[in-house]
Design an enzyme around this catalytic site. Sequence first.
Site, mmCIF file in Angstrom:
data_model
loop_
_atom_site.group_PDB
_atom_site.id
_atom_site.type_symbol
_atom_site.label_atom_id
_atom_site.label_comp_id
_atom_site.label_asym_id
_atom_site.label_seq_id
_atom_site.Cartn_x
_atom_site.Cartn_y
_atom_site.Cartn_z
ATOM 1 N N ASN A 207 0.845 -1.198 0.000
ATOM 2 C CA ASN A 207 0.000 0.000 0.000
ATOM 3 C C ASN A 207 0.882 1.250 0.000
ATOM 4 O OD1 ASN A 207 0.553 0.785 2.841
ATOM 5 N ND2 ASN A 207 -0.412 -1.191 3.243
ATOM 6 N N PRO A 302 -3.543 -11.886 9.941
ATOM 7 C CA PRO A 302 -3.903 -11.747 11.351
ATOM 8 C C PRO A 302 -4.132 -10.270 11.697
ATOM 9 C CG PRO A 302 -1.561 -12.243 11.106
ATOM 10 C CD PRO A 302 -2.178 -12.393 9.752
ATOM 11 N N ASP A 303 -5.001 -10.017 12.658
ATOM 12 C CA ASP A 303 -5.278 -8.644 13.110
ATOM 13 C C ASP A 303 -4.374 -8.364 14.320
ATOM 14 O OD1 ASP A 303 -6.229 -6.286 14.165
ATOM 15 O OD2 ASP A 303 -8.289 -6.693 13.545
ATOM 16 N N LYS A 336 -13.273 0.792 15.541
ATOM 17 C CA LYS A 336 -11.980 0.090 15.603
ATOM 18 C C LYS A 336 -11.416 0.160 17.033
ATOM 19 C CE LYS A 336 -7.623 -0.006 12.989
ATOM 20 N NZ LYS A 336 -6.838 0.553 11.902
ATOM 21 N N LYS A 340 -10.986 -3.299 19.209
ATOM 22 C CA LYS A 340 -9.605 -3.754 19.429
ATOM 23 C C LYS A 340 -9.062 -3.396 20.802
ATOM 24 C CE LYS A 340 -9.178 -3.793 14.544
ATOM 25 N NZ LYS A 340 -8.386 -3.835 13.355
#
Length: 398
Positions: A207, A302-303, A336, A340
Amino acid sequence: MIKDKKIVIGVTGGIAAYKAAELVRILVKGGASVRVAMTSNAVKFVAPLTFETLSGNRVVWDMFDPFTEPIGHITWGQEADLLIIAPATSNFIAKMAHGTADDFLTSMVLASTAKILVCPAMNTQMYKNAATQENIRLISGRGCFVMKPGEGELACHTEGPGRLPEPEEIAELAGNLLTEKDLDGLKVVVTAGPTQEPVDPVRYITNRSSGKMGYAIARAATARGAAVKLISGPVALKPPAGIDFHQVKTAEEMRKAALAEAGQADVIIKAAAVSDYRPGETALQKIKKDEGSFTLNMIKNPDILAELGALKKNDGFILVGFAAETESLTANAEEKLRKKNLDMIVANDVSREDSGFDAENNKVQIIYRDGKVEDLPLMPKESLADQLLDRIMVLRKK
Ligand SMILES: Cc1cc2nc3c(=O)[nH]c(=O)nc-3n(C[C@H](O)[C@H](O)[C@H](O)COP(=O)(O)O)c2cc1C
């Protein structure tokens, strides 16, 4: 921070004197007020006019010149926040070690109450000579900061230690010396940059993240006294001096490196733009062009932020995330933060041309656990880094 600080640069008679011009330019650009004093030998290498033009101040190299302020050799070093001797010749270091005051610059150093940063630059044998080493030991023992010279090819066509460090590195160290150490004793982990997810041996998915925000945070935290670990994806930036640097490529590598730090960190700031997906399989050979279209099967990465959030206990550890959004900035970032288990989220609208990915500036919104939303104006990433650290320190005290 060098902004609004008074800095005197002492230039001595070495071949690297020309690099001091760039140092003056960088410090002036950073908002410092800079004066330059030279030895009479330094004047043979670079004309004072260069430094006068760059600093906007008169340069002194002759203590007895009728135009020199009569007691400038006392006042300059007492009004300054920092003296930088760059380059420092072996001769000048010897004079400093023995308290010689036979010209404007040596007298000013002796009378100074400011911090002193000495940047030796000389032939390798001159540097390694026991006399020079002993002199460096002496001035270090008296509280001068002596910068390690760089290694490589020198102007005298030899290789080894003795190069003047790059002006950017000297300016960075100067900034660190002038910054209050309010993060002393803290371990701060920062992730930065994009990840690269390989498709085949020559292609990858990535990105537009440049890493500039994360690197700015790592630099600011280091300057403020924290022990910093920077976990970085592939970027075109030089790792900041004085930090523990860990280079990674993929999201999986970044995950491993970040989780390994979770137990010891006081603060983790996840500024990296981790790829949400990766190719399900990495082809072992370069994928060949075919007649038809080509479909790439992507699987979820994976986060990392969620995993770190799940590990969070109520022990003062602060977890900060970034949200790069192109729409519904506040709502998406709030979700978010909640999902999280973050303490604070920094939301930036990456669709703006003037901020976000790869820009020098950033305009963000900070959202806290208690629902408070703070809008910050557009500012350089360097300034934003300090603003974020200020807020993290407030959260730690709550
Ligand atoms: C071309 C040339 C390059 C020099 N480069 C250096 C140098 O890089 N480092 C150093 O310590 N001395 C160097 N010297 C020697 C110094 O100029 C000499 O020791 C002088 O006395 C230093 O004076 P100062 O410390 O008062 O400026 C060089 C001399 C010449 C002629």
